[in-house]
Design a protein around this motif. Structure first.
Motif, PDB file in Angstrom:
ATOM      1  N   THR A 198       0.851  -1.190   0.000  1.00  0.00           N
ATOM      2  CA  THR A 198       0.000   0.000   0.000  1.00  0.00           C
ATOM      3  C   THR A 198       0.886   1.239   0.000  1.00  0.00           C
ATOM      4  N   PHE A 199       0.525   2.213  -0.822  1.00  0.00           N
ATOM      5  CA  PHE A 199       1.278   3.469  -0.925  1.00  0.00           C
ATOM      6  C   PHE A 199       0.489   4.568  -0.217  1.00  0.00           C
ATOM      7  N   TYR A 200       1.167   5.298   0.675  1.00  0.00           N
ATOM      8  CA  TYR A 200       0.514   6.356   1.450  1.00  0.00           C
ATOM      9  C   TYR A 200       1.156   7.708   1.156  1.00  0.00           C
ATOM     10  N   TYR A 201       0.314   8.702   0.965  1.00  0.00           N
ATOM     11  CA  TYR A 201       0.804  10.086   0.881  1.00  0.00           C
ATOM     12  C   TYR A 201      -0.125  10.989   1.679  1.00  0.00           C
ATOM     13  N   GLY A 202       0.451  11.775   2.604  1.00  0.00           N
ATOM     14  CA  GLY A 202      -0.325  12.746   3.367  1.00  0.00           C
ATOM     15  C   GLY A 202       0.286  14.124   3.219  1.00  0.00           C
ATOM     16  N   HIS A 203      -0.480  15.051   2.688  1.00  0.00           N
ATOM     17  CA  HIS A 203       0.078  16.388   2.431  1.00  0.00           C
ATOM     18  C   HIS A 203       0.367  17.139   3.722  1.00  0.00           C
ATOM     19  N   ASN A 204      -0.449  16.902   4.769  1.00  0.00           N
ATOM     20  CA  ASN A 204      -0.182  17.595   6.033  1.00  0.00           C
ATOM     21  C   ASN A 204       0.168  16.573   7.123  1.00  0.00           C
ATOM     22  N   GLN A 205       0.624  17.087   8.264  1.00  0.00           N
ATOM     23  CA  GLN A 205       1.104  16.193   9.309  1.00  0.00           C
ATOM     24  C   GLN A 205      -0.020  15.391   9.946  1.00  0.00           C
ATOM     25  N   ALA A 214      -0.554  12.375   7.744  1.00  0.00           N
ATOM     26  CA  ALA A 214       0.561  11.438   7.884  1.00  0.00           C
ATOM     27  C   ALA A 214       0.474  10.688   9.213  1.00  0.00           C
ATOM     28  N   ASP A 215       0.109  11.385  10.276  1.00  0.00           N
ATOM     29  CA  ASP A 215      -0.017  10.752  11.590  1.00  0.00           C
ATOM     30  C   ASP A 215      -1.123   9.695  11.580  1.00  0.00           C
ATOM     31  N   GLN A 216      -2.229   9.965  10.894  1.00  0.00           N
ATOM     32  CA  GLN A 216      -3.375   9.058  10.909  1.00  0.00           C
ATOM     33  C   GLN A 216      -3.217   7.881   9.947  1.00  0.00           C
ATOM     34  N   PHE A 217      -2.100   7.857   9.216  1.00  0.00           N
ATOM     35  CA  PHE A 217      -1.747   6.689   8.420  1.00  0.00           C
ATOM     36  C   PHE A 217      -0.919   5.672   9.211  1.00  0.00           C
ATOM     37  N   GLN A 218      -0.381   6.088  10.344  1.00  0.00           N
ATOM     38  CA  GLN A 218       0.575   5.230  11.046  1.00  0.00           C
ATOM     39  C   GLN A 218      -0.102   3.999  11.650  1.00  0.00           C
ATOM     40  N   PRO A 219       0.532   2.826  11.531  1.00  0.00           N
ATOM     41  CA  PRO A 219      -0.064   1.584  12.041  1.00  0.00           C
ATOM     42  C   PRO A 219      -0.365   1.653  13.534  1.00  0.00           C
ATOM     43  N   SER A 220      -1.491   1.019  13.910  1.00  0.00           N
ATOM     44  CA  SER A 220      -1.912   0.955  15.303  1.00  0.00           C
ATOM     45  C   SER A 220      -2.830  -0.250  15.443  1.00  0.00           C
ATOM     46  N   ASP A 221      -3.530  -0.364  16.578  1.00  0.00           N
ATOM     47  CA  ASP A 221      -4.477  -1.467  16.699  1.00  0.00           C
ATOM     48  C   ASP A 221      -5.688  -1.275  15.799  1.00  0.00           C
ATOM     49  N   GLU A 222      -5.873  -0.068  15.275  1.00  0.00           N
ATOM     50  CA  GLU A 222      -6.965   0.207  14.338  1.00  0.00           C
ATOM     51  C   GLU A 222      -6.487   0.333  12.896  1.00  0.00           C
ATOM     52  N   ILE A 223      -5.344   0.918  12.686  1.00  0.00           N
ATOM     53  CA  ILE A 223      -4.813   1.116  11.337  1.00  0.00           C
ATOM     54  C   ILE A 223      -3.937  -0.081  10.986  1.00  0.00           C
TER      55      ILE A 223
END
Length: 425
Positions: A321-328, A331-340
């Motif tokens: 999967t390719f991720y691009y976030g223009h603002n911080q 980008a923060d909400q793309f980071q892996p977690s128990d939900e992402i």
């Protein structure tokens, strides 16, 4: 001498007759016929048969394809919903084949004068609502726009117990419930609809090479899949869906278990217009089996997200999967977690504006709340894009060998070595 004269006379007579016949043939040659496309001024009730090439069919009431019958819509047909009071629905209890071409698509639309900023999200006709015995449903090179009207107690879908079978629900672009049926949607455009795009509760399904944009006022996903569905979803561009591009769930307890192979899709600005924070690109829940490869997520509200309390099937595979976030924030909400969901071989950064996919003509600074699509945007990748040559191709799709519908074999497209719906031009 007599014999010689008679032979010459007969030869001369034959030549004269041949010449006269040729002249008569020239004079009587028929004028080439010119096909005049049909215009039907008032269409309602039961429909079947063929709507002919280039014709216009003005829909002035609810229409229905009966069980056991089929409607074929040929290239260039305009299905014009012309009653702003009834806001007609199309109930498909039999089979529907909408067979446009790239040069002459079929259009499900409304009069041009109705296409105003006030009506940006449609609500001017219903949608395509299939019944449980609709065995074959095909949309190729078809434009569907300006629908999604709210149901009433008098709506055919409510009376027939279809979709949510209740008044007060906005009709999706397409509802399909037959677990034994076949649904094909390719090379089509879905735009200017009030809520969900596709709501699918059954069938063998291919959804490929489509555009979805300007859908969902306060809710709604572009493609919403439930139990009973086996689907390949590939090479679609989904721009600014209100919630998710793909909502994948095994809810409903139908057999077979929902299994979706979603690959090489480009999803942009998803989820930002939803008042609450559910989803924002691809949503997984309730034991759906989902294999997701080569999907490009640009400026979406979240990465691939699961319901923590009812997650996806453990056999699911997420990769490349390719991720691009223009603002911080993005980008923060793309980071892996128990939900992402963390995938294998993902291209992801914790920094804003890293990994620019280098679209040919889309400005990545576009307001992420924007729902207005510019048809001049081009989501092909420029040379040097970090999404090129990063795709995975050695995975199994469900319908590589095809689904046979009405004598035609429709195959899911082969995966690409790039990430997203398009490579370079």
């Amino acid at each position: 001498m007599y014999e010689f004269k008679m032979k010459n006379l007969l030869a001369f007579a034959s030549l004269a007759l041949f010449t006269l016949a040729g002249c008569d043939s020239d004079k009587s040659e028929p004028t080439p016929s010119v096909e005049i496309p049909v215009v039907q001024e008032s269409v309602s009730g039961e429909v079947s048969g063929t709507w002919t090439k280039g014709g216009t069919y003005k829909i002035t009431g609810h229409i229905q394809i009966p069980e056991g019958k089929s409607l074929t819509i040929q290239e260039g047909v305009t299905v014009l919903f012309s009653d702003s009071v009834i806001k007609p629905e199309v109930v498909v209890k039999g089979n529907l084949y909408s067979l446009g071409t790239a040069e002459a698509p079929v259009k499900f639309t409304v009069p041009d004068s109705w296409k105003t900023a006030k009506n940006q999200f449609g609500n001017l006709w219903g949608g395509l609502i299939a019944g449980p015995k609709s065995s074959e449903f095909v949309l190729t090179n078809t434009i569907l726009e300006y629908g999604g009207a709210v149901t009433t107690e008098e709506s055919p879908s409510v009376k027939a117990g279809l979709y949510k079978a209740a008044a007060g629900e906005h009709v999706p672009v397409l509802y399909y419930p037959n677990v034994s049926g076949k649904l094909i949607v390719t090379n089509s455009t879905i735009r200017n609809f009030n809520e969900d795009g596709f709501y699918i509760e059954g069938g063998q399904v291919i959804i490929a090479n489509n555009y979805f944009y300007t859908t969902g006022v306060s809710g709604g996903d572009a493609i919403n899949i439930k139990s009973g569905v086996q689907a390949d979803v590939a090479f679609n561009v989904v721009y600014s869906p209100n919630t998710n591009a793909l909502k994948l769930s095994n809810s409903g307890d139908r057999t077979p278990q929902a299994y979706v192979v979603g690959y090489n899709n480009t999803i942009i600005n998803a989820g930002w217009r939803r008042p609450t924070t559910k989803g924002g690109s691809i949503w997984l829940e309730k034991s759906v089996r989902a294999d997701l490869y080569n999907n490009l997520l640009a400026n979406d509200r979240y990465g691939i997200k699961r319901d923590k309390g009812a997650p996806e099937d453990s056999r699911s595979v997420i990769s490349n999967t390719f991720y691009y976030g223009h603002n911080q924030t993005t980008a923060d909400q793309f980071q892996p977690s128990d939900e992402i969901v963390k995938g294998v071989n993902d291209i992801i950064s914790a920094k804003a504006a890293e990994n620019d996919p280098k679209f040919v003509s889309y400005p990545l600074t576009t307001d992420m709340q924007n729902a207005t699509f510019n048809t001049s945007w081009d989501f092909h990748l420029q040379a040097g894009s970090p999404a090129l040559a990063k795709g995975k191709t050695d995975f199994t799709r469900l319908f590589a060998n095809g689904i046979v519908v009405n004598g035609i074999t429709y195959k899911s497209p082969a995966p690409a070595s790039f990430i997203g719906a398009f490579g370079t031009k």
